[in-house]
Design an enzyme around this catalytic site. Sequence first.
Site, PDB file in Angstrom:
ATOM      1  N   HIS A 477       0.828  -1.206   0.000  1.00  0.00           N
ATOM      2  CA  HIS A 477       0.000   0.000   0.000  1.00  0.00           C
ATOM      3  C   HIS A 477       0.866   1.261   0.000  1.00  0.00           C
ATOM      4  O   HIS A 477       0.637   2.195  -0.774  1.00  0.00           O
ATOM      5  CB  HIS A 477      -0.910  -0.033   1.227  1.00  0.00           C
ATOM      6  CG  HIS A 477      -1.782   1.162   1.385  1.00  0.00           C
ATOM      7  ND1 HIS A 477      -3.114   1.171   1.032  1.00  0.00           N
ATOM      8  CD2 HIS A 477      -1.532   2.410   1.872  1.00  0.00           C
ATOM      9  CE1 HIS A 477      -3.638   2.353   1.300  1.00  0.00           C
ATOM     10  NE2 HIS A 477      -2.693   3.119   1.809  1.00  0.00           N
ATOM     11  N   GLU A 478       1.861   1.282   0.880  1.00  0.00           N
ATOM     12  CA  GLU A 478       2.647   2.509   1.042  1.00  0.00           C
ATOM     13  C   GLU A 478       3.546   2.795  -0.156  1.00  0.00           C
ATOM     14  O   GLU A 478       3.803   3.959  -0.474  1.00  0.00           O
ATOM     15  CB  GLU A 478       3.488   2.413   2.315  1.00  0.00           C
ATOM     16  CG  GLU A 478       2.679   2.526   3.592  1.00  0.00           C
ATOM     17  CD  GLU A 478       1.879   3.822   3.648  1.00  0.00           C
ATOM     18  OE1 GLU A 478       2.471   4.910   3.524  1.00  0.00           O
ATOM     19  OE2 GLU A 478       0.662   3.742   3.801  1.00  0.00           O
ATOM     20  N   HIS A 481       1.845   4.949  -2.541  1.00  0.00           N
ATOM     21  CA  HIS A 481       1.821   6.373  -2.190  1.00  0.00           C
ATOM     22  C   HIS A 481       3.045   7.098  -2.759  1.00  0.00           C
ATOM     23  O   HIS A 481       2.947   8.236  -3.234  1.00  0.00           O
ATOM     24  CB  HIS A 481       1.783   6.551  -0.676  1.00  0.00           C
ATOM     25  CG  HIS A 481       0.434   6.338  -0.078  1.00  0.00           C
ATOM     26  ND1 HIS A 481      -0.697   6.937  -0.580  1.00  0.00           N
ATOM     27  CD2 HIS A 481       0.025   5.606   0.994  1.00  0.00           C
ATOM     28  CE1 HIS A 481      -1.741   6.575   0.140  1.00  0.00           C
ATOM     29  NE2 HIS A 481      -1.330   5.765   1.093  1.00  0.00           N
TER      30      HIS A 481
END
Length: 814
Positions: A477-478, A481
């Site tokens: 997920h990160e 980003h």
Amino acid sequence: MELKILSVAIATTLTSTGVFALSEPVSQVTEQHAHSAHTHGVEFNRVEYQPTATLPIQPSKATRVQSLESLDESSTACDLEALVTESSNQLISEILSQGATCVNQLFSAESRIQESVFSSDHMYNIAKHTTTLAKGYTGGGSDELETLFLYLRAGYYAEFYNDNISFIEWVTPAVKESVDAFVNTASFYENSDRHGKVLSEVIITMDSAGLQHAYLPQVTQWLTRWNDQYAQHWYMRNAVNGVFTILFGGQWNEQFVQIIGNQTDLAKALGDFALRASSIGAEDEFMAANAGRELGRLTKYTGNASSVVKSQLSRIFEQYEMYGRGDAVWLAAADTASYYADCSEFGICNFETELKGLVLSQTYTCSPTIRILSQNMTQEQHAAACSKMGYEEGYFHQSLETGEQPVKDDHNTQLQVNIFDSSTDYGKYAGPIFDISTDNGGMYLEGDPSQPGNIPNFIAYEASYANADHFVWNLEHEYVHYLDGRFDLYGGFSHPTEKIVWWSEGIAEYVAQENDNQAALETILDGSTYTLSEIFETTYDGFDVDRIYRWGYLAVRFMFENHKDDVNQMLVETRQGNWINYKATITQWANLYQSEFEQWQQTLVSNGAPNAVITANSKGKVGESITFSSENSTDPNGKIVSVLWDFGDGSTSTQTKPTHQYGSEGEYSVSLSVTDSEGLTATATHTVVISALGGNDTLPQDCAVQSKVSGGRLTAGEPVCLANQQTIWLSVPAVNESSNLAITTGNGTGNLKLEYSNSGWPDDTNLHGWSDNIGNGECITLSNQSNYWGYVKVSGDFENAAIVVDFDAQKCRQ
């Protein structure tokens, strides 16, 4: 420097909830709980006073005291509209009828309800009623008092945030009278979980009502009285931890500020609390850390207590280690002391830099664009993490048609991924090293991408529940980003002038999970739906996990599947920083596509993917039969028709409940793939650690996924996992106070050698004991040690082994 901060979760951690050193230190921490929220936190750290919100998170049922299970009111039906009344007597009756669980909802109730429920008349009358009940309190807990004090502090919370609520001056004296009535009972210092539930609300009310100055004697008493008997009870730990909230909040209370500098007894009590040896490694260690933090904060005040404060801080820095035994307390004290006082006075200047080198000592370069700094990862984990990020990078560029062209003025060229060994280590060390809050599950700091040489940082930790290939929580997920910020969004975190949370979190979830997001499907089925216009207005306020993550994902997936050209047009605007045009674009989507979005949802859940669930032990021995089950796997709209197991050693099975034996020790990643009647599939993974038949059941057998020690002190009777390195030096205090001593190692793979000396670090000249068997099973027994310190050397080529030192033991563990 502008920071792009996306913090993962509001999970409470063992050490600091605040920023360190470069930013003003903030409040104390709460106890770490069995569950971990893994959602993004507020972008900026809080450095001003705010009343404490909502009820504390309760422990999981697995850790809850059995006698308190009946108090779980999670299923209570609440009716906040029934609290809207002009009659205080009726309000009291309704509050007590609905209970604390429902009163807790008033913290986030709509303004209209808060304005009615928290009128000055109601606050005054309920405070008076609380006083009457408190005077009759005889201990043992009281649901009524817990609910009423919760109501009172919820009132101050509402007044703080709701501009339409302002209490008349006679409200607070009435609230103080109710607190005094409880404090003056003979049961105020009682020790029980039921009492702790009420006490917690009373202590936080002292802070919320701005009465920090009035209860410093009680704060001092609690610090002085605290002992191992109190520490056994979760609710007592939770309650008394509130005294640190009082000390933190007092810095915005002028009456508190005027007197705190002369509280010598309080300063001594804080230091003694922080120095309680029995708290280190125990369940109240987080409280000792908070005591150290608030002691350090006292250096900002002048008065008679200054010399005591400095003396107690010096004792902390001498008794504990920056990285080792008692480091949670050491770092908490250094946090505040280095900010408010002269760091050279305590010899702690630039401790953050030294700490980073000690903790994140491993370096692994994935590529010219990704570098990993880690605390305790294997080469296989490093490689797996790199491989996953490499796959995502390609998938991201393909899906978003970036052409691998960064946005204008973005000079980021290499991401640094910093990985701590556990959430506990993240909580202790990430704060001082990176100057961030750690009340979350990880954080991404973009820095200022317009500055050449800027290095963005993703800060994470290993967890047993993360992807079993690398065990890095939120890695997938990160990393999105980082890619999204570099290739899709112009500027740093604060640059957008319109709301983009739905996109930032939605695209991260979509790229990380692709079409396998059961939680998103379940949120459609449970009825907690949001319209496109509502999703596009999402912020991090309130941390609505479903709205931020599930519905962000659904909106992004819907647009990608049904309106990809529109997404590409939106990205033209976001890549140039044209936020007005971006806003106009998504507003048009909300008007045009809402009906289609609803139909798409129903189609999605009508043919929803199954959910694969593995039920099995996580450890076993060579040749031992282990049962695996897929029976808890589910399908939302059909049935599972086939399963496929991969046991990680080349063996497979199509049975729903197979048994399997492993022929050699090691760590195996087991995968289960299930297929439903519609042909959709889902996969789950599970790690099994297999030890040799000569393994030791009395030592940890899951060191592959546990925190490991690379040095420092051993505590008698407490097994620890050893870091995977050639040589480890360990010390053991107070060995001369025990008649017999036994040192046991075992489990894992490889071959280690164990050496011991009572007169300095072991070498060829001073050995008092050694063991060098084949494998990791070693044993040293000794008696009548002369000196206080024992010294242990572990060497060899080994992985995932464990060690324990036992006092008054004539033989090693078997």
